[in-house]
Design a protein around this motif. Structure first.
Motif, PDB file in Angstrom:
ATOM      1  N   ASN A  83      -6.087  12.148  -9.101  1.00 29.65           N
ATOM      2  CA  ASN A  83      -7.381  12.002  -9.771  1.00 29.65           C
ATOM      3  C   ASN A  83      -8.102  10.729  -9.343  1.00 29.65           C
ATOM      4  O   ASN A  83      -9.327  10.673  -9.313  1.00 29.65           O
ATOM      5  N   THR A  84      -7.306   9.702  -9.003  1.00 34.83           N
ATOM      6  CA  THR A  84      -7.906   8.402  -8.695  1.00 34.83           C
ATOM      7  C   THR A  84      -7.612   7.921  -7.277  1.00 34.83           C
ATOM      8  O   THR A  84      -8.297   7.037  -6.767  1.00 34.83           O
ATOM      9  N   GLY A  85      -6.550   8.453  -6.657  1.00 34.11           N
ATOM     10  CA  GLY A  85      -6.123   7.990  -5.343  1.00 34.11           C
ATOM     11  C   GLY A  85      -5.210   6.785  -5.391  1.00 34.11           C
ATOM     12  O   GLY A  85      -4.751   6.304  -4.344  1.00 34.11           O
ATOM     13  N   GLN A  86      -4.902   6.291  -6.596  1.00 30.36           N
ATOM     14  CA  GLN A  86      -4.004   5.141  -6.699  1.00 30.36           C
ATOM     15  C   GLN A  86      -2.576   5.539  -6.337  1.00 30.36           C
ATOM     16  O   GLN A  86      -2.133   6.636  -6.649  1.00 30.36           O
ATOM     17  N   LYS A  87      -1.846   4.632  -5.670  1.00 25.43           N
ATOM     18  CA  LYS A  87      -0.477   4.925  -5.250  1.00 25.43           C
ATOM     19  C   LYS A  87       0.478   3.847  -5.764  1.00 25.43           C
ATOM     20  O   LYS A  87       0.109   2.681  -5.925  1.00 25.43           O
ATOM     21  N   HIS A  88       1.730   4.284  -6.008  1.00 29.87           N
ATOM     22  CA  HIS A  88       2.780   3.372  -6.464  1.00 29.87           C
ATOM     23  C   HIS A  88       4.080   3.759  -5.769  1.00 29.87           C
ATOM     24  O   HIS A  88       4.410   4.945  -5.656  1.00 29.87           O
ATOM     25  N   LEU A  89       4.813   2.755  -5.284  1.00 28.96           N
ATOM     26  CA  LEU A  89       6.085   3.003  -4.611  1.00 28.96           C
ATOM     27  C   LEU A  89       7.082   3.604  -5.592  1.00 28.96           C
ATOM     28  O   LEU A  89       7.302   3.071  -6.673  1.00 28.96           O
ATOM     29  N   ALA A  90       7.683   4.725  -5.199  1.00 34.01           N
ATOM     30  CA  ALA A  90       8.665   5.391  -6.054  1.00 34.01           C
ATOM     31  C   ALA A  90      10.065   5.317  -5.471  1.00 34.01           C
ATOM     32  O   ALA A  90      11.046   5.140  -6.199  1.00 34.01           O
ATOM     33  N   LEU A  91      10.192   5.467  -4.149  1.00 35.83           N
ATOM     34  CA  LEU A  91      11.499   5.427  -3.486  1.00 35.83           C
ATOM     35  C   LEU A  91      11.386   4.558  -2.253  1.00 35.83           C
ATOM     36  O   LEU A  91      10.480   4.722  -1.440  1.00 35.83           O
ATOM     37  N   SER A  92      12.327   3.642  -2.101  1.00 34.99           N
ATOM     38  CA  SER A  92      12.346   2.770  -0.942  1.00 34.99           C
ATOM     39  C   SER A  92      13.567   3.077  -0.088  1.00 34.99           C
ATOM     40  O   SER A  92      14.671   3.259  -0.605  1.00 34.99           O
ATOM     41  N   LYS A  93      13.355   3.174   1.224  1.00 28.84           N
ATOM     42  CA  LYS A  93      14.436   3.388   2.190  1.00 28.84           C
ATOM     43  C   LYS A  93      15.237   4.641   1.853  1.00 28.84           C
ATOM     44  O   LYS A  93      16.458   4.684   1.973  1.00 28.84           O
ATOM     45  N   ALA A  94      14.547   5.688   1.452  1.00 30.03           N
ATOM     46  CA  ALA A  94      15.203   6.944   1.067  1.00 30.03           C
ATOM     47  C   ALA A  94      15.504   7.779   2.309  1.00 30.03           C
ATOM     48  O   ALA A  94      14.769   7.753   3.295  1.00 30.03           O
TER      49      ALA A  94
END
Length: 935
Positions: free
Chosen positions: A431-442
């Protein structure tokens, strides 16, 4: 006395039958056919299959089977079939006859003038062809309506025919003119299946047909120069409407499912087509709206619309996705001649992608763009993907709140030697295009849940399945404490083990996750403990898996009368069955008998199922069931000629390797096998193959390996052993498993120990080359695309993908587990090149000069080493061919040469001249050297 006579008569009759059957020869491959695409109409009335020759040399047919009347309609060379929504019509194309095409090519007829495909309309009710159209390029059938759009090639060029005057009069030659209209450009027909009415769209360039509504949109072009415009066509009334005209080019036409929205890209007038700047237009309700323009409207600053990637609508049309990218301002120096421009690849140790991978992915990298969407409801554009994201993926409909962004850039360099490859995953609020890291080095990509609220992923480090609640990115371990491993406990690579897999989601949105044997139902919120719904797989040695029959959504589990459908593969017998499950009760729908059952298809709106079943002696023909699998009937008989040829049998075989490991393999024996005789044996291998015990093997020219059906028909025994590996010991592990298996087979008493051979391709080819350096048990060996020198191969490139080969040696199939400097001795010990002085076995190799997997020079190193030490060796190099042969002419050639090689060494047949005298370059393509040298 009567009893003895009867027995003799039976023995004589059996012997007579065998004597009447022929051994399969290289001339017989074209007799075998394969079933290609199979579909069942939505309501289950029609089953349609395309049947083609296995070699592509010859003609096939289209079979239309009426499941109500059990009648068949077979059409020569038919393919690409579609069924109308009411199931009253089948539309399909017909290829020209193979021999006609061959004759045209021999005569060097121009491509435009060659015979083209025809289109036919089959009237189901009246069981007849109701109409046909010639010179068809492509067609589309509306999913819910009764319309087809048929794009046609322009008509053949007319040849001038001269008429001679009669009775010796010297009249001037005249030109005979045809009355039919000549079309100098490709054009299209709008065709009504019910009435047979046709409307012609001249100068067609492209079209977009709505799946569910009576709308067609199309573009027209001039014979030379610019396009004419884009138009709307009402299929019910036949009315046409101009939408836009006057632009230089129109491209990427798309419509939503109902045809109420239309989008396209257009570029203004330009004399330089390479520099066209496109703009995106949206049309609905008779209103045309320019969404992006060359000045940057609705785009990021200094970005432009991508001209390479087509926009598309979400499932219900709520979002129109499109792609844009930063403006590219690099200009070639036009003051330089081409001969003055240096051609150089600059390799830099800091490059995220090495130059060969950039070359392999050139088109993808050049056309790289980033996704945004336009909301017709809010009239807003939302940008979802940044430059540091590889790609963004959505739920199937493309309309939920959250999407997942993928970024591999931080780990690009390590990809050259690490496996699994690592990536970062972001949750994006669509809806906004905002992103947040969920998984690192997966190490694995997440899967979005059907409701769009969760993502499911397998953590390779923790060896467990987790869910992510997308609203706050909180994670829950879903498989901890369930008492069984969900990673592959049998994996023998020197890397983190993969999962056993994921079977999709059930009707309630639960994840269906696999252990080695069973299926577990697991709620993504983690509030309830996972349940083993198949229950007895581990106990009964049966591997249960979810059946997914929806071609549009392979992550959706399938049901029969509200019972979850599972397949079951019996690891003991290698047969498979079908089961259904409801409220914890398992029901056997099809018993796992003597067959491998696969190829399931289902009618979209009816409980009508198709499937195929096979074993080594039975081709996987089609079967149909309309009564929940209580009964079924065989629909096809694709290879009736098999009864005229000597075939064979397949048997499972068990033994213990030298180190005590229990192993399985397959023995293929001739049809009239006599245990008192001694047979030559060819041992073929590639990883673990025993689970393919019930697979049918069509006789066909070889892409790289021996054909079991051919071998047993020609009185060979073929042995296929499983192999398990220890880290750092790929060569010795092969010896431990393969040679121990051959020794165990010899004890059965029917193997001619003086006439044993090895054959393998790729990883199997490497092991063939290695084995002949450590044993002289085998009289001959054939290796396809073998790695011979692991020290040079480690630093090489997989040219097809452009990837470094290092990761393969350190972490995957080669299984050395160390880099070259840490494990130098392992690289030497496992390399056949350094054991060449010990070789006593003649070796035939195939290694092609366009091999994209194993560098061609690996075969050359092996050949040149054997040649230097004067060991019998031959190397077949097929020009412009890949890792496995693609061209049937080359497959045929390899089959002939490989079997001449084995027949010579194992059966005492005279050697062909290509083996004794070679084929000089001056005779290449003229004298194949097949003739036997009887001197």
């Amino acid at each position: 006395m009567i009893r003895k006579i009867t027995l003799l008569a039976v023995l004589f009759s059996v012997s007579f039958v065998f004597s009447q059957k022929k051994a399969i020869s290289h001339d017989d491959y074209d007799l075998w056919k394969n079933i290609g695409n199979t579909q069942i109409s939505d309501k289950g009335k029609l089953m349609i299959s395309t049947v083609v020759t296995t070699t592509g040399r010859g003609d096939g047919y289209l079979m239309i089977y009426n499941t109500d009347t059990k009648s068949k309609f077979v059409f020569h060379n038919g393919y690409d079939a579609s069924v109308s929504a009411d199931e009253n019509y089948v539309v399909f194309k017909r290829k020209p006859k193979y021999q006609d095409v061959r004759k045209e090519k021999k005569k060097k007829v121009k491509k435009d003038d060659r015979e083209k495909d025809m289109l036919f309309v089959y009237d189901v009710k009246n069981n007849r062809i109701s109409d046909s159209v010639s010179r068809v390029k492509k067609y589309e059938l509306s999913e819910k309506g009764a319309w087809a759009v048929i794009e046609k090639f322009k008509n053949k060029k007319e040849k001038k025919k001269k008429e001679k005057g009669e009775e010796g009069d010297k009249k001037k030659d005249t030109v005979k003119k045809k009355k039919s209209k000549v079309f100098e450009q490709d054009y299209a027909l709008v065709y009504n299946l019910k009435t047979g009415g046709k409307d012609t769209l001249h100068q067609i360039k492209d079209f977009a047909l709505a799946e569910e509504g009576p709308s067609l949109y199309y573009s027209l072009k001039k014979k030379k120069g610019s396009d004419i415009g884009v138009y709307a066509y009402d299929l019910e009334s036949g009315a046409k409407k101009m939408i836009d005209t006057g632009k230089y080019a129109y491209d990427k036409l798309i419509t939503d499912k109902e045809g109420k929205q239309f989008a396209y890209m257009a570029a203004k007038d330009s004399t330089e087509t390479d520099s066209l700047k496109f703009e995106l237009y949206h049309y609905t309700g008779n209103t045309l709206n320019k969404l992006t323009d060359i000045s940057g409207k609705n785009l990021k600053k200094d970005w432009e619309l991508s001209k390479d990637i087509s926009p598309y609508f979400s499932e219900t049309g709520k979002r129109l996705f499109f792609y844009s990218r930063p403006e590219i301002n690099l200009q070639k120096d036009t003051t330089l001649l081409d001969e003055e421009v240096p051609q150089v690849d600059v390799w830099n140790w800091k490059d995220e992608l090495i130059q060969p991978e950039q070359k392999s992915r050139f088109k993808q990298l050049k056309e790289r763009a980033f996704v945004s969407y336009y909301s017709p409801e809010s009239k807003r554009v939302t940008h979802l993907q940044d430059e540091d994201m590889d790609f963004v993926f959505f739920d199937r409909e493309g309309e939920n709140r959250f999407a997942i962004g993928v970024n591999s850039i931080p780990y690009s360099i390590q990809r050259s030697w690490e496996s699994p490859w690592r990536r970062d995953f972001y949750v994006i609020d669509a809806n906004t295009g905002q992103k947040h890291l969920a998984l690192s080095k997966a190490g694995n990509q997440p899967v979005l849940s059907p409701d769009g609220n969760y993502a499911l992923y397998y953590d390779v480090d923790a060896k467990h399945w987790f869910s992510i609640r997308l609203s706050d990115r909180s994670k829950t371990n879903l498989t901890d404490g369930l008492g069984v491993p969900f990673y592959d406990e049998d994996d023998d690579h020197p890397s983190l083990p993969p999962s056993h897999g994921f079977g999709g989601f059930d009707a309630d949105g639960n994840a269906l996750i696999y252990d080695k044997y069973d299926v577990w139902k697991i709620a993504l919120d983690g509030k309830t403990k996972g349940v083993n719904i198949s229950a007895n797989g581990r106990k009964d040695n049966i591997v249960y898996r979810v059946l997914n029959l929806d071609p549009e959504n392979r992550r959706k589990a399938s049901y029969l009368n509200k019972e979850l459908l599972l397949t079951g593969f019996d690891k003991t017998t290698k047969a498979s069955g079908l089961y259904s499950l409801r409220k914890g009760k398992m029901r056997e729908r099809m018993k796992a008998g003597e067959y491998l059952v696969s190829g399931y298809v289902k009618a979209k709106d009816a409980e009508v199922y198709g499937f195929r079943k096979q074993n080594f002696t039975t081709y996987p023909d089609l079967y149909l069931s309309k009564d929940s699998f209580r009964t079924s009937n065989k629909v096809t008989d694709v290879n009736p000629q098999q009864k005229d040829f000597k075939w064979g049998t397949a048997e499972l075989f068990s033994w213990k390797a030298y180190d005590g490991t229990e192993l399985e393999g397959i023995i293929y024996k001739p049809e009239n096998f006599d245990p008192s005789k001694k047979y030559p044996v060819i041992t073929y291998f590639y990883e673990k193959r025993s689970d393919t015990y019930r697979n049918y093997r069509s006789p066909q020219p070889s892409a790289s390996t021996v054909n079991s059906s051919y071998l047993v028909s020609n009185d060979y025994i073929m042995f296929v052993p499983d192999i398990v590996y220890k880290d750092g010991k790929p060569g010795p592990s092969a010896y431990n498993c393969i040679v121990s298996g051959v020794d165990a087979l010899v004890k059965e008493g029917y193997i001619d120990t003086d006439n044993m051979a090895l054959q393998g391709q790729s990883w199997g080819g490497y092991q063939v080359a290695y084995l002949i350096t450590v044993t002289d048990k085998f009289k001959a060996a054939m290796a396809g695309a073998p790695v011979s020198n692991m020290t040079s191969a480690y630093g090489g490139i997989r040219w097809q993908s452009g990837l470094s080969r290092a990761f393969q040696y350190e972490r995957t199939q080669s299984r050395l587990g160390k880099n070259l400097w840490e494990g130098f001795d392992l690289y030497i010990e496992n390399s056949p090149l350094f054991g060449i002085p010990k070789i006593k076995t003649p070796l035939l190799m195939m290694h092609n000069d366009n091999d994209g997997a194993v560098p061609y020079y690996q075969g050359i190193e092996m050949f040149m080493g054997m040649r230097r030490l004067q060991k019998p060796a031959w190397l077949l190099v097929y020009n412009d061919e890949a890792h496995n042969l693609r061209n049937v002419k080359n497959r045929q050639d390899l089959s002939i040469r490989m079997m001449q090689f084995f027949d010579h060494y194992l059966k005492g047949e005279p050697a062909p001249k290509w083996m004794t005298k070679g084929v000089p370059r001056t005779e290449k393509g003229i004298d194949f050297g097949y003739d036997l040298d009887k001197e």
